[in-house]
Design a protein around this motif. Structure first.
Motif, PDB file in Angstrom:
ATOM      1  N   TRP A 258      21.672  53.154  59.266  1.00 63.03           N
ATOM      2  CA  TRP A 258      20.574  52.032  59.225  1.00 63.03           C
ATOM      3  C   TRP A 258      21.142  50.932  60.253  1.00 63.03           C
ATOM      4  CZ3 TRP A 258      15.870  51.187  58.793  1.00 63.03           C
ATOM      5  CH2 TRP A 258      15.366  49.855  58.552  1.00 63.03           C
ATOM      6  N   LYS A 259      22.495  50.812  60.132  1.00 62.92           N
ATOM      7  CA  LYS A 259      22.992  49.562  60.818  1.00 62.92           C
ATOM      8  C   LYS A 259      22.871  50.023  62.314  1.00 62.92           C
ATOM      9  CE  LYS A 259      26.730  47.268  58.146  1.00 62.92           C
ATOM     10  NZ  LYS A 259      27.958  46.973  57.714  1.00 62.92           N
ATOM     11  N   ALA A 260      23.258  51.502  62.544  1.00 68.65           N
ATOM     12  CA  ALA A 260      23.244  51.840  64.086  1.00 68.65           C
ATOM     13  C   ALA A 260      21.736  51.628  64.532  1.00 68.65           C
ATOM     14  CB  ALA A 260      23.594  53.195  63.996  1.00 68.65           C
ATOM     15  N   PHE A 261      20.867  52.095  63.786  1.00 71.11           N
ATOM     16  CA  PHE A 261      19.337  51.605  64.113  1.00 71.11           C
ATOM     17  C   PHE A 261      19.080  50.420  64.625  1.00 71.11           C
ATOM     18  CE2 PHE A 261      14.724  51.412  63.483  1.00 71.11           C
ATOM     19  CZ  PHE A 261      14.297  52.272  64.560  1.00 71.11           C
ATOM     20  N   GLY A 262      19.561  49.531  63.759  1.00 67.88           N
ATOM     21  CA  GLY A 262      19.787  48.097  63.910  1.00 67.88           C
ATOM     22  C   GLY A 262      19.988  47.697  65.346  1.00 67.88           C
ATOM     23  N   GLY A 263      21.289  48.123  65.656  1.00 68.73           N
ATOM     24  CA  GLY A 263      21.659  47.972  66.912  1.00 68.73           C
ATOM     25  C   GLY A 263      20.958  48.335  68.266  1.00 68.73           C
ATOM     26  N   ILE A 264      20.079  49.525  67.781  1.00 65.01           N
ATOM     27  CA  ILE A 264      19.145  49.681  68.820  1.00 65.01           C
ATOM     28  C   ILE A 264      18.062  48.608  68.993  1.00 65.01           C
ATOM     29  CG2 ILE A 264      17.400  51.792  69.377  1.00 65.01           C
ATOM     30  CD1 ILE A 264      19.178  53.724  68.230  1.00 65.01           C
ATOM     31  N   LEU A 265      17.447  48.385  67.718  1.00 58.38           N
ATOM     32  CA  LEU A 265      16.646  47.268  67.740  1.00 58.38           C
ATOM     33  C   LEU A 265      16.939  46.138  68.518  1.00 58.38           C
ATOM     34  CD1 LEU A 265      15.075  47.702  64.054  1.00 58.38           C
ATOM     35  CD2 LEU A 265      13.894  48.370  66.219  1.00 58.38           C
ATOM     36  N   ALA A 266      18.232  45.901  67.967  1.00 56.47           N
ATOM     37  CA  ALA A 266      18.842  44.345  68.836  1.00 56.47           C
ATOM     38  C   ALA A 266      18.923  44.544  70.207  1.00 56.47           C
ATOM     39  CB  ALA A 266      20.194  44.195  68.031  1.00 56.47           C
ATOM     40  N   GLY A 267      18.745  45.767  70.858  1.00 50.42           N
ATOM     41  CA  GLY A 267      18.985  45.812  72.408  1.00 50.42           C
ATOM     42  C   GLY A 267      17.477  45.829  73.029  1.00 50.42           C
ATOM     43  N   GLN A 268      16.555  45.680  72.047  1.00 50.15           N
ATOM     44  CA  GLN A 268      15.168  45.529  72.708  1.00 50.15           C
ATOM     45  C   GLN A 268      14.986  44.263  73.299  1.00 50.15           C
ATOM     46  OE1 GLN A 268      13.835  48.744  73.134  1.00 50.15           O
ATOM     47  NE2 GLN A 268      15.651  49.401  72.264  1.00 50.15           N
ATOM     48  N   PRO A 269      14.449  44.460  74.439  1.00 52.64           N
ATOM     49  CA  PRO A 269      13.949  43.083  75.163  1.00 52.64           C
ATOM     50  C   PRO A 269      12.785  42.400  74.485  1.00 52.64           C
ATOM     51  CG  PRO A 269      13.236  44.915  76.872  1.00 52.64           C
ATOM     52  CD  PRO A 269      14.063  45.653  75.540  1.00 52.64           C
ATOM     53  N   GLU A 270      12.793  41.264  74.455  1.00 49.50           N
ATOM     54  CA  GLU A 270      11.942  40.168  73.559  1.00 49.50           C
ATOM     55  C   GLU A 270      10.428  40.632  73.953  1.00 49.50           C
ATOM     56  OE1 GLU A 270      13.151  36.143  73.093  1.00 49.50           O
ATOM     57  OE2 GLU A 270      11.428  35.797  71.673  1.00 49.50           O
ATOM     58  N   VAL A 271      10.214  40.855  75.407  1.00 51.44           N
ATOM     59  CA  VAL A 271       8.999  41.103  75.819  1.00 51.44           C
ATOM     60  C   VAL A 271       8.217  42.284  75.149  1.00 51.44           C
ATOM     61  CG1 VAL A 271       9.643  42.300  77.715  1.00 51.44           C
ATOM     62  CG2 VAL A 271       7.577  41.314  77.930  1.00 51.44           C
ATOM     63  N   GLU A 272       9.201  43.197  74.383  1.00 51.39           N
ATOM     64  CA  GLU A 272       8.520  44.332  73.874  1.00 51.39           C
ATOM     65  C   GLU A 272       8.204  44.075  72.487  1.00 51.39           C
ATOM     66  OE1 GLU A 272       7.629  46.645  75.595  1.00 51.39           O
ATOM     67  OE2 GLU A 272       9.091  47.300  77.378  1.00 51.39           O
ATOM     68  N   HIS A 273       8.826  43.025  71.831  1.00 48.36           N
ATOM     69  CA  HIS A 273       8.766  42.954  70.146  1.00 48.36           C
ATOM     70  C   HIS A 273       7.437  43.036  69.737  1.00 48.36           C
ATOM     71  CE1 HIS A 273      13.014  41.047  70.096  1.00 48.36           C
ATOM     72  NE2 HIS A 273      13.111  42.086  70.858  1.00 48.36           N
ATOM     73  N   ASP A 274       6.437  42.457  70.004  1.00 44.91           N
ATOM     74  CA  ASP A 274       5.106  42.490  69.738  1.00 44.91           C
ATOM     75  C   ASP A 274       4.527  43.831  69.491  1.00 44.91           C
ATOM     76  OD1 ASP A 274       4.834  39.789  69.306  1.00 44.91           O
ATOM     77  OD2 ASP A 274       3.612  39.531  71.173  1.00 44.91           O
ATOM     78  N   LYS A 275       4.710  44.775  70.629  1.00 44.64           N
ATOM     79  CA  LYS A 275       4.188  46.100  70.719  1.00 44.64           C
ATOM     80  C   LYS A 275       5.014  47.065  69.724  1.00 44.64           C
ATOM     81  CE  LYS A 275       3.994  46.776  75.416  1.00 44.64           C
ATOM     82  NZ  LYS A 275       4.631  47.304  76.528  1.00 44.64           N
ATOM     83  N   ILE A 276       6.440  46.694  69.489  1.00 42.64           N
ATOM     84  CA  ILE A 276       7.020  47.493  68.367  1.00 42.64           C
ATOM     85  C   ILE A 276       6.472  47.154  66.964  1.00 42.64           C
ATOM     86  CG2 ILE A 276       9.466  47.793  67.581  1.00 42.64           C
ATOM     87  CD1 ILE A 276      10.528  47.359  70.297  1.00 42.64           C
TER      88      ILE A 276
END
Ligand code: HEM
Length: 195
Positions: A151-169
């Motif tokens: 779960w933490k490793a997956f959190g790391g992937i989420l943390a690496g996503q540019p803010e411009v993509e957050h709404d889409k995710i």
């Protein structure tokens, strides 16, 4: 707010709806029947089969996700075989037109469901009807001792996503919960043919 925080808060209501839909009342009362359990396994199989197959189309984007270490379809296939239930017809087009970033929103739902799975397994074990089939059950054991690390490793992937993509995710995660509801209702109809 971070992406992980947004996902948790903004999908909280639809998570609760999902729990309610998925036989939570019977489950928590230790009353889940074999038929309901098999229905849940088929719903999860349809979801994970479609998601895993689509994620496999983007190996570069999902490199850090390590898809081979997060597969749930083999567990579900084994659990269905244990019950002598044939595999459902795959809904291969479920995520067909989703972009990799949107698939990350779907992966959030799939990975998060592993956290709840632990709680569900505990409740399943209270059900007398399920006792004989749970001995070798695999899916609801989830990642076991590796759950937190994964779960933490997956959190790391989420943390690496540019803010411009957050709404889409976040929107994609919402659509994913809805897709789960649709699969549940669709497979239920197959169980209960109109006379
Ligand atoms: C009766 C069924 C379910 C129960 C009792 C349940 C319970 C839980 C619990 C207790 C957590 C928090 C775990 C923790 O923080 O350690 C959780 C997290 C989560 N569950 Fe469920 N869950 C259920 C079904 C599902 C299903 C079917 C899905 C997906 C369709 C799902 C998606 C998630 C997600 C995405 C999270 C992560 C929330 C976050 O961002 O922290 N859950 N669930």
């Amino acid at each position: 707010m971070t992406l992980a925080e947004r996902l948790r808060y903004e999908t909280r209501a639809v998570h609760e709806e999902t729990e309610e839909l998925l036989y939570t009342e019977s489950l928590k009362a230790g009353q889940l029947s074999l038929e309901q359990y098999s229905h849940l396994l088929r719903v999860h199989w349809l979801f994970h089969y479609a998601l895993e197959a689509t994620i496999d189309r983007y190996p570069a984007f999902f490199q850090a996700y390590h898809p081979n270490e997060r597969r749930k379809t083999p567990w579900l296939t084994a659990d269905l075989a244990e019950l002598n239930i044939p595999l459902p017809d795959p809904q291969s087009d479920l995520f067909a037109d989703w972009s990799p970033v949107e698939l990350l929103g779907a992966a959030y739902v799939g990975e998060g469901s592993m956290l709840g799975g632990k709680v569900v397994f505990h409740h399943l074990q209270k059900s007398p009807e399920l006792k004989p089939v749970l001995q070798n059950a695999r899916f609801y054991r989830g990642y076991g001792a590796e759950a937190l690390e994964k779960w933490k490793a997956f959190g790391g992937i989420l943390a690496g996503q540019p803010e411009v993509e957050h709404d889409k995710i976040v929107q994609a995660a919402h659509r994913t919960f809805r897709a789960y509801h649709d699969i549940f209702k669709h497979t239920q109809r197959q169980d209960q043919p109109v006379a």
